[in-house]
Design a protein around this motif. Structure first.
Motif, PDB file in Angstrom:
ATOM      1  N   ILE A  42       0.843  -1.203   0.000  1.00  0.00           N
ATOM      2  CA  ILE A  42       0.000   0.000   0.000  1.00  0.00           C
ATOM      3  C   ILE A  42       0.875   1.249   0.000  1.00  0.00           C
ATOM      4  CG2 ILE A  42      -1.672   1.311   1.377  1.00  0.00           C
ATOM      5  CD1 ILE A  42      -2.637  -1.423   2.485  1.00  0.00           C
ATOM      6  N   PHE A  43       0.476   2.228  -0.812  1.00  0.00           N
ATOM      7  CA  PHE A  43       1.119   3.538  -0.830  1.00  0.00           C
ATOM      8  C   PHE A  43       0.023   4.589  -0.803  1.00  0.00           C
ATOM      9  CE2 PHE A  43       2.523   7.303  -3.210  1.00  0.00           C
ATOM     10  CZ  PHE A  43       3.556   7.705  -2.388  1.00  0.00           C
ATOM     11  N   ASN A  44       0.201   5.614   0.032  1.00  0.00           N
ATOM     12  CA  ASN A  44      -0.756   6.718   0.105  1.00  0.00           C
ATOM     13  C   ASN A  44      -2.163   6.204   0.433  1.00  0.00           C
ATOM     14  OD1 ASN A  44      -1.497   9.444  -0.071  1.00  0.00           O
ATOM     15  ND2 ASN A  44      -1.903   9.303  -2.266  1.00  0.00           N
ATOM     16  N   LYS A  45      -2.241   5.184   1.282  1.00  0.00           N
ATOM     17  CA  LYS A  45      -3.484   4.559   1.735  1.00  0.00           C
ATOM     18  C   LYS A  45      -4.254   3.887   0.603  1.00  0.00           C
ATOM     19  CE  LYS A  45      -3.914   7.818   5.524  1.00  0.00           C
ATOM     20  NZ  LYS A  45      -4.596   8.967   6.044  1.00  0.00           N
ATOM     21  N   LYS A  46      -3.553   3.566  -0.497  1.00  0.00           N
ATOM     22  CA  LYS A  46      -4.182   2.901  -1.638  1.00  0.00           C
ATOM     23  C   LYS A  46      -3.431   1.604  -1.929  1.00  0.00           C
ATOM     24  CE  LYS A  46      -5.470   7.289  -3.746  1.00  0.00           C
ATOM     25  NZ  LYS A  46      -5.329   8.139  -4.940  1.00  0.00           N
ATOM     26  N   ILE A  47      -4.177   0.556  -2.215  1.00  0.00           N
ATOM     27  CA  ILE A  47      -3.575  -0.735  -2.547  1.00  0.00           C
ATOM     28  C   ILE A  47      -2.916  -0.629  -3.917  1.00  0.00           C
ATOM     29  CG2 ILE A  47      -4.066  -3.163  -3.075  1.00  0.00           C
ATOM     30  CD1 ILE A  47      -6.406  -2.964  -1.095  1.00  0.00           C
ATOM     31  N   ILE A  48      -1.752  -1.237  -4.044  1.00  0.00           N
ATOM     32  CA  ILE A  48      -1.056  -1.277  -5.323  1.00  0.00           C
ATOM     33  C   ILE A  48      -1.305  -2.636  -5.940  1.00  0.00           C
ATOM     34  CG2 ILE A  48       1.159  -1.158  -6.499  1.00  0.00           C
ATOM     35  CD1 ILE A  48       2.104   0.614  -4.174  1.00  0.00           C
ATOM     36  N   ARG A  49      -1.846  -2.606  -7.139  1.00  0.00           N
ATOM     37  CA  ARG A  49      -2.173  -3.837  -7.846  1.00  0.00           C
ATOM     38  C   ARG A  49      -1.306  -3.949  -9.101  1.00  0.00           C
ATOM     39  NH1 ARG A  49      -6.623  -5.445  -5.229  1.00  0.00           N
ATOM     40  NH2 ARG A  49      -7.975  -3.891  -4.313  1.00  0.00           N
ATOM     41  N   PRO A  50      -1.044  -5.165  -9.531  1.00  0.00           N
ATOM     42  CA  PRO A  50      -0.307  -5.311 -10.798  1.00  0.00           C
ATOM     43  C   PRO A  50      -1.186  -4.850 -11.957  1.00  0.00           C
ATOM     44  CG  PRO A  50      -0.878  -7.457  -9.878  1.00  0.00           C
ATOM     45  CD  PRO A  50      -1.343  -6.431  -8.898  1.00  0.00           C
ATOM     46  N   THR A  51      -0.566  -4.429 -13.029  1.00  0.00           N
ATOM     47  CA  THR A  51      -1.321  -4.000 -14.205  1.00  0.00           C
ATOM     48  C   THR A  51      -2.065  -5.188 -14.791  1.00  0.00           C
ATOM     49  OG1 THR A  51       0.645  -4.339 -15.522  1.00  0.00           O
ATOM     50  CG2 THR A  51       0.183  -2.080 -14.857  1.00  0.00           C
ATOM     51  N   LYS A  52      -3.144  -4.889 -15.510  1.00  0.00           N
ATOM     52  CA  LYS A  52      -3.923  -5.933 -16.163  1.00  0.00           C
ATOM     53  C   LYS A  52      -3.640  -5.896 -17.657  1.00  0.00           C
ATOM     54  CE  LYS A  52      -7.771  -6.096 -12.907  1.00  0.00           C
ATOM     55  NZ  LYS A  52      -9.224  -5.959 -12.737  1.00  0.00           N
ATOM     56  N   ILE A  53      -3.535  -7.061 -18.236  1.00  0.00           N
ATOM     57  CA  ILE A  53      -3.387  -7.212 -19.681  1.00  0.00           C
ATOM     58  C   ILE A  53      -4.650  -7.910 -20.170  1.00  0.00           C
ATOM     59  CG2 ILE A  53      -1.995  -8.176 -21.555  1.00  0.00           C
ATOM     60  CD1 ILE A  53      -0.341  -6.246 -19.905  1.00  0.00           C
ATOM     61  N   GLN A 144      -5.645   4.049 -10.551  1.00  0.00           N
ATOM     62  CA  GLN A 144      -6.733   3.396 -11.282  1.00  0.00           C
ATOM     63  C   GLN A 144      -7.814   4.430 -11.575  1.00  0.00           C
ATOM     64  OE1 GLN A 144      -8.080  -0.001  -9.048  1.00  0.00           O
ATOM     65  NE2 GLN A 144      -6.333  -1.239  -9.686  1.00  0.00           N
ATOM     66  N   ASN A 145      -8.647   4.147 -12.547  1.00  0.00           N
ATOM     67  CA  ASN A 145      -9.717   5.086 -12.909  1.00  0.00           C
ATOM     68  C   ASN A 145     -10.613   5.428 -11.727  1.00  0.00           C
ATOM     69  OD1 ASN A 145      -8.843   5.236 -15.553  1.00  0.00           O
ATOM     70  ND2 ASN A 145     -10.205   3.611 -16.261  1.00  0.00           N
ATOM     71  N   SER A 146     -10.812   4.472 -10.837  1.00  0.00           N
ATOM     72  CA  SER A 146     -11.661   4.701  -9.660  1.00  0.00           C
ATOM     73  C   SER A 146     -11.019   5.672  -8.671  1.00  0.00           C
ATOM     74  CB  SER A 146     -11.924   3.375  -8.945  1.00  0.00           C
ATOM     75  OG  SER A 146     -10.713   2.865  -8.392  1.00  0.00           O
ATOM     76  N   GLY A 147      -9.686   5.814  -8.754  1.00  0.00           N
ATOM     77  CA  GLY A 147      -8.980   6.668  -7.816  1.00  0.00           C
ATOM     78  C   GLY A 147      -8.750   6.012  -6.463  1.00  0.00           C
ATOM     79  N   LEU A 148      -9.174   4.758  -6.317  1.00  0.00           N
ATOM     80  CA  LEU A 148      -9.069   4.069  -5.033  1.00  0.00           C
ATOM     81  C   LEU A 148      -7.766   3.286  -4.878  1.00  0.00           C
ATOM     82  CD1 LEU A 148     -12.732   2.712  -4.811  1.00  0.00           C
ATOM     83  CD2 LEU A 148     -11.788   4.792  -3.778  1.00  0.00           C
ATOM     84  N   ASP A 149      -7.181   2.859  -5.970  1.00  0.00           N
ATOM     85  CA  ASP A 149      -5.977   2.037  -5.940  1.00  0.00           C
ATOM     86  C   ASP A 149      -4.979   2.518  -6.985  1.00  0.00           C
ATOM     87  OD1 ASP A 149      -7.120   0.353  -3.996  1.00  0.00           O
ATOM     88  OD2 ASP A 149      -7.983  -0.967  -5.503  1.00  0.00           O
ATOM     89  N   TYR A 150      -3.805   1.905  -6.978  1.00  0.00           N
ATOM     90  CA  TYR A 150      -2.774   2.183  -7.976  1.00  0.00           C
ATOM     91  C   TYR A 150      -2.467   0.915  -8.761  1.00  0.00           C
ATOM     92  CZ  TYR A 150      -1.218   6.458  -5.506  1.00  0.00           C
ATOM     93  OH  TYR A 150      -1.131   7.699  -4.925  1.00  0.00           O
ATOM     94  N   TYR A 151      -1.976   1.101  -9.972  1.00  0.00           N
ATOM     95  CA  TYR A 151      -1.327   0.033 -10.719  1.00  0.00           C
ATOM     96  C   TYR A 151       0.167   0.259 -10.592  1.00  0.00           C
ATOM     97  CZ  TYR A 151      -5.695  -1.173 -13.126  1.00  0.00           C
ATOM     98  OH  TYR A 151      -6.965  -1.563 -13.419  1.00  0.00           O
ATOM     99  N   LEU A 152       0.915  -0.819 -10.400  1.00  0.00           N
ATOM    100  CA  LEU A 152       2.371  -0.739 -10.412  1.00  0.00           C
ATOM    101  C   LEU A 152       2.813  -0.807 -11.867  1.00  0.00           C
ATOM    102  CD1 LEU A 152       5.185  -0.760  -9.158  1.00  0.00           C
ATOM    103  CD2 LEU A 152       4.952  -3.240  -8.890  1.00  0.00           C
TER     104      LEU A 152
END
Length: 179
Positions: A42-53, A144-152
């Motif tokens: 987590i960074f900046n209180k947001k979960i970091i998720r791997p990018t989706k293909i 992410q578009n939702s603004g709730l999480d990040y993609y690494l």
């Protein structure tokens, strides 16, 4: 290979004496420990998720981006072909990603977001950077578009002459708030 598991920032991983198979195995163990199996990534209180293909999570692509770089060459028809090749400076620092995300670095590290052109998407997209100017290391996240999480997106050592200068130029165009 297990001795790399105990390496701490700012030490470098010892991988160049391994065969390609052993090197990938050692690096993948660190990747899995720090990212794949880390439910507190987590960074900046947001979960970091791997990018989706194509809508699917692809940890292999993220892992590959963290240990390789783009390489361009001409094929027999003179057409430029892009591929990824192993990049030792990135791989030596794979274990640096986690302490930067957890904001546990005492170096000079800047966190900022910018809008930049994504050539694949053909539009401007927000990117969040974690720039360590002391060690010349950068982590790239995309909200992410939702603004709730990040993609690494990736992380790498600024080993090119223009690298740090380019990052400082981006920082001058930073957004008012961290996305």
């Amino acid at each position: 290979m297990p001795h790399n598991q105990i390496k701490k920032y700012p030490d470098l991983l010892e991988i160049m004496h391994y065969s390609e198979f052993q090197r990938k195995k050692s690096l993948r163990a660190i990747f899995d420990r720090d990212i794949t199996d880390n439910d507190k990534f987590i960074f900046n209180k947001k979960i970091i998720r791997p990018t989706k293909i194509d809508g699917e999570i692809d940890l292999g692509t993220v892992f590959n981006h963290l240990i390789s770089e783009d390489y361009f060459e001409k094929d027999e028809n003179g057409k430029t072909v892009k591929s990824r090749v192993f990049e030792k400076d990135r791989a030596h620092r794979l274990h640096w990603l986690k302490p930067h995300i957890e904001v546990k670095i005492k170096d000079t590290v800047f966190h900022f977001s910018v809008m930049e052109r994504d050539p694949k998407k053909r539009k401007d997209v927000p990117r969040t950077y974690l720039l360590n100017t002391t060690q010349k290391y950068v982590v790239v996240l995309e909200p992410q578009n939702s603004g709730l999480d990040y993609y690494l997106i990736t992380a790498y050592y600024l080993n090119k002459k223009y690298g740090l200068k380019q990052m400082k130029k981006k920082m001058k165009n930073k957004l008012a708030k961290l996305l």
